[in-house]
Scaffold this active site. Structure first.
Site, PDB file in Angstrom:
ATOM      1  N   CYS A 185      96.911  55.559  68.557  1.00 39.00           N
ATOM      2  CA  CYS A 185      96.775  54.096  68.476  1.00 39.00           C
ATOM      3  C   CYS A 185      96.654  53.687  67.008  1.00 39.00           C
ATOM      4  O   CYS A 185      97.274  52.722  66.552  1.00 39.00           O
ATOM      5  CB  CYS A 185      95.522  53.632  69.223  1.00 39.00           C
ATOM      6  SG  CYS A 185      95.358  54.220  70.910  1.00 39.00           S
TER       7      CYS A 185
ATOM      8  N   CYS B 198      99.736  53.014  64.572  1.00 37.86           N
ATOM      9  CA  CYS B 198     100.370  51.703  64.441  1.00 37.86           C
ATOM     10  C   CYS B 198      99.364  50.620  64.058  1.00 37.86           C
ATOM     11  O   CYS B 198      99.610  49.811  63.178  1.00 37.86           O
ATOM     12  CB  CYS B 198     101.032  51.274  65.755  1.00 37.86           C
ATOM     13  SG  CYS B 198     102.481  52.247  66.194  1.00 37.86           S
ATOM     14  N   HIS B 199      98.222  50.623  64.756  1.00 35.82           N
ATOM     15  CA  HIS B 199      97.280  49.504  64.613  1.00 35.82           C
ATOM     16  C   HIS B 199      96.340  49.665  63.430  1.00 35.82           C
ATOM     17  O   HIS B 199      95.692  48.697  63.038  1.00 35.82           O
ATOM     18  CB  HIS B 199      96.428  49.372  65.885  1.00 35.82           C
ATOM     19  CG  HIS B 199      97.200  48.960  67.108  1.00 35.82           C
ATOM     20  ND1 HIS B 199      97.658  47.672  67.298  1.00 35.82           N
ATOM     21  CD2 HIS B 199      97.576  49.657  68.200  1.00 35.82           C
ATOM     22  CE1 HIS B 199      98.278  47.601  68.477  1.00 35.82           C
ATOM     23  NE2 HIS B 199      98.254  48.790  69.044  1.00 35.82           N
TER      24      HIS B 199
ATOM     25  N   CYS C 182      84.584  34.049  97.204  1.00 34.52           N
ATOM     26  CA  CYS C 182      83.850  34.312  95.958  1.00 34.52           C
ATOM     27  C   CYS C 182      83.056  33.075  95.570  1.00 34.52           C
ATOM     28  O   CYS C 182      81.887  33.147  95.191  1.00 34.52           O
ATOM     29  CB  CYS C 182      84.811  34.630  94.810  1.00 34.52           C
ATOM     30  SG  CYS C 182      86.093  35.828  95.169  1.00 34.52           S
TER      31      CYS C 182
ATOM     32  N   CYS D 186      79.483  32.050  96.987  1.00 32.17           N
ATOM     33  CA  CYS D 186      78.291  32.654  96.377  1.00 32.17           C
ATOM     34  C   CYS D 186      78.240  32.393  94.878  1.00 32.17           C
ATOM     35  O   CYS D 186      77.265  31.869  94.366  1.00 32.17           O
ATOM     36  CB  CYS D 186      78.257  34.162  96.641  1.00 32.17           C
ATOM     37  SG  CYS D 186      77.690  34.599  98.294  1.00 32.17           S
TER      38      CYS D 186
ATOM     39  N   ARG E 215      84.161  46.077  90.150  1.00 38.78           N
ATOM     40  CA  ARG E 215      83.121  45.132  90.575  1.00 38.78           C
ATOM     41  C   ARG E 215      83.657  44.170  91.641  1.00 38.78           C
ATOM     42  O   ARG E 215      82.961  43.840  92.605  1.00 38.78           O
ATOM     43  CB  ARG E 215      82.596  44.364  89.353  1.00 38.78           C
ATOM     44  CG  ARG E 215      81.435  43.434  89.675  1.00 38.78           C
ATOM     45  CD  ARG E 215      80.233  44.222  90.183  1.00 38.78           C
ATOM     46  NE  ARG E 215      79.253  43.352  90.815  1.00 38.78           N
ATOM     47  CZ  ARG E 215      79.340  42.922  92.067  1.00 38.78           C
ATOM     48  NH1 ARG E 215      80.360  43.291  92.826  1.00 38.78           N
ATOM     49  NH2 ARG E 215      78.422  42.138  92.562  1.00 38.78           N
TER      50      ARG E 215
ATOM     51  N   CYS F 299      82.434  43.563  95.760  1.00 38.38           N
ATOM     52  CA  CYS F 299      82.175  42.307  96.476  1.00 38.38           C
ATOM     53  C   CYS F 299      83.045  42.228  97.727  1.00 38.38           C
ATOM     54  O   CYS F 299      82.572  41.808  98.789  1.00 38.38           O
ATOM     55  CB  CYS F 299      82.450  41.100  95.584  1.00 38.38           C
ATOM     56  SG  CYS F 299      80.963  40.370  94.861  1.00 38.38           S
TER      57      CYS F 299
END
Lengths: 248, 130
Positions: free
Chosen positions: A64, A67-68, A164, A167, A205, A209
């Site tokens: 990575c 290039c970065h 969703c 709640c 996550r 739910c």
């Protein structure tokens, strides 16, 4: 004059999205203290691994950093995702962006979206945006992605037939069982959850739910997952990034 | 006309005929209500049971529900919560189909069997004290 000011105040304080509240404030003082101290925040184990992975070239490919440059150049990037890939126009989240980079620029195999290496890279890139406001693009291909995400957010699902929004919007701050319902924002991922004893993605996550309302969860690479992620990022616009967050 | 509409709306809020021939058993009903994975009740409701700090706060307290509502009204709230409160987010405990994306293990299944609903009704009816 006063009435107008009051009206403005009421309008501003109305929907939860007007002034998003990070789940940080619902996590309790001990968990907040853990997040606030980088040496106590377990998420930094993954940040450190991610920083090492940033420097390490995959077999036959480019690192990575090749290039970065320094990972500090990633400041602000995580706060902008999900976003449209400039080359294809396809919307991607940060994990999707990392895998595109691996395929196109690094001649490296894709990483599993919830594997340790991906979570580590996402945490290392994410921490560079800490404190910056979450702000995703809403134009172009993102507009319809976000709109579909909001529709999903408001759709009742599963045997328990809950959305969703019912709640995390209408009842945020109240208790579900013993736990305070947070607004469900996306600004701290990947995050370390004490209930998981590990770091995890927003997708994980969301799946928790969906399982909770006894719905069939979306696959990690399902378009619905990206749509929900995009809507969550927009409704939390302006929240400071907290990656790697710590939550109960 | 209006009176008719009002009376039929009122009638829809109670279900006086039990769902089963076998009467509900309050002791089994208490076990269902207080065992979270079974009844799910205490995720949203608080009640006169141990571990109050683990009870939810998004629905009415179950203390005194047996004094506030008749068994028929309690039954109706379990079978079709929206009949008495269109804003309610409580799921029907009896509906077996119609939910979007039900999880594999729950497809075509209600949250509770008719007999279990009767047990819960019988138990909740005993909660007379506010």
């Amino acid at each position: 004059m006063r009435a107008a000011a009051l009206l403005a105040l009421l309008l501003f304080a109305g929907p939860a999205v007007a002034q998003p509240r990070s789940g940080y404030w619902d996590a309790g003082p001990q968990v907040r203290a853990m997040q606030d101290d980088d040496t106590a925040n377990p998420g930094f184990l993954w940040v450190e691994q991610g920083r090492a992975a940033w420097q390490a070239p995959p077999p036959g490919g480019k690192a990575c950093a090749g290039c970065h440059g320094d990972i500090a150049a990633m400041r602000g990037v995580a706060a902008r995702y999900p976003a449209a890939d400039p080359a294809s126009g396809a919307p991607v989240d940060l994990a999707g962006r990392i895998n595109l980079c691996r395929a196109v620029n690094q001649s490296a195999p894709k990483l599993a979206r919830e594997g340790a290496e991906m979570l580590a890279l996402a945490a290392a890139i994410g921490v560079e945006s800490r404190g910056l406001p979450q702000r995703i693009a809403t134009d172009g291909p993102m507009a319809s992605v976000i709109a579909r995400g909001e529709a999903l957010f408001r759709t009742r699902m599963g045997q328990l037939n809950l959305s969703c929004a019912q709640c995390h919007e209408a009842r945020a701050g109240a208790r579900l069982g013993g736990a305070v319902i947070p607004e469900g924002h996306a600004n701290a991922y990947p995050e370390y959850r004490l209930e998981w004893q590990t770091i995890g993605s927003l997708a994980r996550r969301i799946r928790a739910c969906l399982t909770g309302v006894r719905a069939e969860p979306f696959a990690a690479d399902a378009p619905e997952m990206l749509e929900l992620e995009a809507w969550l990022a927009l409704r939390g616009a302006g929240l400071p990034m907290e990656t790697p967050g710590v939550r109960p | 006309m209006l009176a008719l509409a009002l009376s039929s709306a009122a009638a829809a809020q109670t279900m006086d005929v039990p769902l089963t021939a076998v009467p509900g058993e309050p002791v089994r009903g208490r076990a269902i209500v207080t065992t979270r994975p079974l009844g799910l009740c205490l995720l949203c409701h608080a009640g006169p049971f141990p571990d109050r700090h683990l009870h939810g706060s998004i629905a009415p307290d179950l203390a005194g529900v047996g004094a506030r509502l008749t068994p028929g009204e309690i039954r109706m709230r379990l079978v079709d919560p929206a009949a008495s409160n269109p804003e309610s987010i409580m799921p029907s405990y009896r509906r077996a189909a119609g939910a979007l994306r039900p999880g594999r293990a729950f497809q075509g299944k209600p949250i509770l069997s008719d007999q279990a609903i009767e047990d819960v009704v019988a138990f909740l009816a005993t909660l007379k004290e506010e």
